[in-house]
Scaffold this motif. Structure first.
Motif, PDB file in Angstrom:
ATOM      1  N   GLU A 190       0.352  -1.373   0.166  1.00  0.00           N
ATOM      2  CA  GLU A 190       0.146  -0.116   0.068  1.00  0.00           C
ATOM      3  C   GLU A 190       0.551   1.255  -0.130  1.00  0.00           C
ATOM      4  O   GLU A 190       1.882   1.366   0.595  1.00  0.00           O
ATOM      5  N   ALA A 191       0.344   2.546  -0.240  1.00  0.00           N
ATOM      6  CA  ALA A 191       1.497   3.488  -1.279  1.00  0.00           C
ATOM      7  C   ALA A 191       1.593   3.888   0.194  1.00  0.00           C
ATOM      8  O   ALA A 191       2.806   4.357   0.734  1.00  0.00           O
ATOM      9  N   MET A 192       1.100   4.007   2.105  1.00  0.00           N
ATOM     10  CA  MET A 192       1.925   4.099   2.852  1.00  0.00           C
ATOM     11  C   MET A 192       2.866   3.138   3.428  1.00  0.00           C
ATOM     12  O   MET A 192       3.866   4.032   4.270  1.00  0.00           O
ATOM     13  N   ASP A 193       2.947   2.069   2.698  1.00  0.00           N
ATOM     14  CA  ASP A 193       3.988   1.393   3.432  1.00  0.00           C
ATOM     15  C   ASP A 193       5.181   1.368   2.614  1.00  0.00           C
ATOM     16  O   ASP A 193       6.303   0.671   2.611  1.00  0.00           O
ATOM     17  N   VAL A 194       5.044   1.752   1.040  1.00  0.00           N
ATOM     18  CA  VAL A 194       6.328   2.287   0.080  1.00  0.00           C
ATOM     19  C   VAL A 194       7.830   3.019   0.933  1.00  0.00           C
ATOM     20  O   VAL A 194       7.255   3.230   1.440  1.00  0.00           O
ATOM     21  N   THR A 195       8.679   1.861   0.900  1.00  0.00           N
ATOM     22  CA  THR A 195      10.034   2.399   1.471  1.00  0.00           C
ATOM     23  C   THR A 195      10.662   3.495   0.190  1.00  0.00           C
ATOM     24  O   THR A 195      10.667   2.783  -0.732  1.00  0.00           O
ATOM     25  N   GLU A 196      11.869   4.068   0.518  1.00  0.00           N
ATOM     26  CA  GLU A 196      12.433   4.206  -0.222  1.00  0.00           C
ATOM     27  C   GLU A 196      13.262   3.577  -1.026  1.00  0.00           C
ATOM     28  O   GLU A 196      13.455   3.681  -2.094  1.00  0.00           O
ATOM     29  N   ALA A 197      13.857   2.480  -0.803  1.00  0.00           N
ATOM     30  CA  ALA A 197      14.752   1.595  -0.669  1.00  0.00           C
ATOM     31  C   ALA A 197      13.883   1.252  -2.206  1.00  0.00           C
ATOM     32  O   ALA A 197      14.601   0.282  -3.234  1.00  0.00           O
ATOM     33  N   GLU A 198      12.307   0.696  -1.933  1.00  0.00           N
ATOM     34  CA  GLU A 198      10.977  -0.502  -2.277  1.00  0.00           C
ATOM     35  C   GLU A 198      11.724   0.356  -3.999  1.00  0.00           C
ATOM     36  O   GLU A 198      11.229   0.115  -4.650  1.00  0.00           O
ATOM     37  N   TRP A 199      11.025   1.815  -3.535  1.00  0.00           N
ATOM     38  CA  TRP A 199      10.990   2.573  -4.365  1.00  0.00           C
ATOM     39  C   TRP A 199      11.572   2.978  -5.692  1.00  0.00           C
ATOM     40  O   TRP A 199      11.922   2.360  -7.072  1.00  0.00           O
ATOM     41  N   ASP A 200      13.303   2.748  -5.079  1.00  0.00           N
ATOM     42  CA  ASP A 200      14.271   3.025  -6.384  1.00  0.00           C
ATOM     43  C   ASP A 200      14.211   1.907  -6.888  1.00  0.00           C
ATOM     44  O   ASP A 200      14.788   1.579  -7.879  1.00  0.00           O
ATOM     45  N   GLN A 201      14.603   0.400  -6.601  1.00  0.00           N
ATOM     46  CA  GLN A 201      14.685  -0.516  -7.082  1.00  0.00           C
ATOM     47  C   GLN A 201      13.668  -0.914  -8.072  1.00  0.00           C
ATOM     48  O   GLN A 201      14.059  -1.458  -8.855  1.00  0.00           O
ATOM     49  N   ILE A 202      12.385  -0.544  -7.790  1.00  0.00           N
ATOM     50  CA  ILE A 202      11.135  -0.361  -8.552  1.00  0.00           C
ATOM     51  C   ILE A 202      11.510  -0.334 -10.094  1.00  0.00           C
ATOM     52  O   ILE A 202      11.334  -0.614 -11.090  1.00  0.00           O
ATOM     53  N   VAL A 203      12.199   1.588  -9.808  1.00  0.00           N
ATOM     54  CA  VAL A 203      11.584   2.318 -10.602  1.00  0.00           C
ATOM     55  C   VAL A 203      13.076   2.047 -11.225  1.00  0.00           C
ATOM     56  O   VAL A 203      13.321   2.397 -12.915  1.00  0.00           O
ATOM     57  N   SER A 204      13.984   1.677 -10.820  1.00  0.00           N
ATOM     58  CA  SER A 204      15.070   1.142 -11.371  1.00  0.00           C
ATOM     59  C   SER A 204      15.330   0.059 -12.728  1.00  0.00           C
ATOM     60  O   SER A 204      15.611   0.143 -14.040  1.00  0.00           O
ATOM     61  N   THR A 205      14.713  -0.696 -12.188  1.00  0.00           N
ATOM     62  CA  THR A 205      14.372  -1.752 -13.054  1.00  0.00           C
ATOM     63  C   THR A 205      13.122  -1.630 -13.972  1.00  0.00           C
ATOM     64  O   THR A 205      13.506  -2.622 -15.629  1.00  0.00           O
ATOM     65  N   ASN A 206      12.349  -1.127 -13.580  1.00  0.00           N
ATOM     66  CA  ASN A 206      11.103  -1.438 -15.062  1.00  0.00           C
ATOM     67  C   ASN A 206      11.099  -0.511 -16.201  1.00  0.00           C
ATOM     68  O   ASN A 206      10.747  -0.390 -16.684  1.00  0.00           O
ATOM     69  N   MET A 207      11.446   1.045 -14.779  1.00  0.00           N
ATOM     70  CA  MET A 207      11.160   2.031 -16.385  1.00  0.00           C
ATOM     71  C   MET A 207      12.743   2.491 -16.612  1.00  0.00           C
ATOM     72  O   MET A 207      13.250   2.868 -17.436  1.00  0.00           O
ATOM     73  N   LYS A 208      13.759   2.675 -15.801  1.00  0.00           N
ATOM     74  CA  LYS A 208      15.137   3.425 -15.838  1.00  0.00           C
ATOM     75  C   LYS A 208      15.763   2.359 -17.171  1.00  0.00           C
ATOM     76  O   LYS A 208      16.463   3.014 -18.226  1.00  0.00           O
ATOM     77  N   SER A 209      16.127   0.790 -17.167  1.00  0.00           N
ATOM     78  CA  SER A 209      16.663   0.216 -17.639  1.00  0.00           C
ATOM     79  C   SER A 209      16.223   0.017 -19.231  1.00  0.00           C
ATOM     80  O   SER A 209      16.812  -0.047 -19.848  1.00  0.00           O
TER      81      SER A 209
END
Length: 255
Positions: free
Chosen positions: A101-120
């Protein structure tokens, strides 16, 4: 037997996340249509399994064991593998999700998902386009999701990255059309993959999915792979910047 415009004979395709689920199905379908394939994934054992399947179909397969965030390594290895051979097809399939849920997302999780799914996907597309523009042709296919179009109940960061892929697809198609590079995307709903395996074992969860799916069933990987073959082949040459939702009709409802 493929119609001539759906053949990929002697084409060279690169697929990220090529050892499981959607990526594996696309890799095998490309080989069935006549393409040689470069497989990128993290597990060497699984890479070898898919490579063997492709070679049994009479096509060539080369493996690269790497995380999609290792751009430099991937670029160097592909340069060595293909040499002067044209790069015809690139599929950005590798992806991940952490359901929060949005309230539980950590910065580390954000970075991991964004880097893998979008940046790459962006920087590997950039590399593919550099290869393709010299030959004035190429097909780039991004694997997005219905979550990039319709709100999901959890997985907000995943949905954001998949939405970004849809917009990226449009912008890259506009910029790279002058090089005769087609950039399109596929937006799947539920298919049997590593990301959905546990969820699809929950009958209540499955029934909830089916309640939002007009065709009242989970998709088959062959149905998704066929869409990828279409986008990789001559049949889609006058199509760019589009996202095809392979979703059993889920996005009709939009909830």
């Amino acid at each position: 037997m493929f119609l001539p415009s759906f053949e990929l004979t002697n084409k060279l395709a690169v697929i990220t996340g090529a050892t499981k689920g959607i990526g594996k199905a696309i890799a095998v379908s490309f080989a069935e249509a006549g393409a040689d394939v470069v497989l990128i994934a993290r597990s060497n054992e699984q890479l070898e399994e898919v490579k063997a399947m492709i070679e049994e179909l009479g096509r060539k397969a080369v493996t690269i064991q790497a995380d999609v965030n290792e751009y430099k390594l991937i670029k160097e290895q592909i340069d060595n593998i293909i040499g002067e051979r044209p790069l015809d097809i690139w599929v950005n399939n590798a992806g991940m999700n952490i359901r929060r849920e949005a309230m539980d997302v950590t910065e580390a999780e954000w970075d991991q998902i964004v880097s893998t799914n979008m940046k790459s996907a962006f920087f590997l597309s950039q590399y593919a386009a550099e290869k393709m523009k010299d030959n004035q042709q190429g097909k780039i296919i991004n694997i997005s999701s219905v979550g990039g179009h319709t709100a999901l109940r959890t997985g907000v960061v995943y949905a954001m990255t998949k939405s970004a892929l849809i917009q990226m697809t449009k912008n890259l198609a506009m910029e790279w059309g002058k090089y005769n590079i087609n950039v399109n995307a596929i937006g799947p709903w539920y298919f049997p993959t590593a990301l959905t395996e546990k969820l699809l074992q929950d009958e209540n969860y499955v029934q909830d999915i089916l309640s939002r799916t007009p065709l009242k069933r989970i998709g088959k990987l062959s149905e998704l792979a066929g869409t990828a073959v279409f986008l990789a082949a001559e049949a889609s040459d006058y199509m760019t910047g589009q996202t095809l939702f392979v979703d059993g009709g889920m996005t009709i409802y939009g909830f």
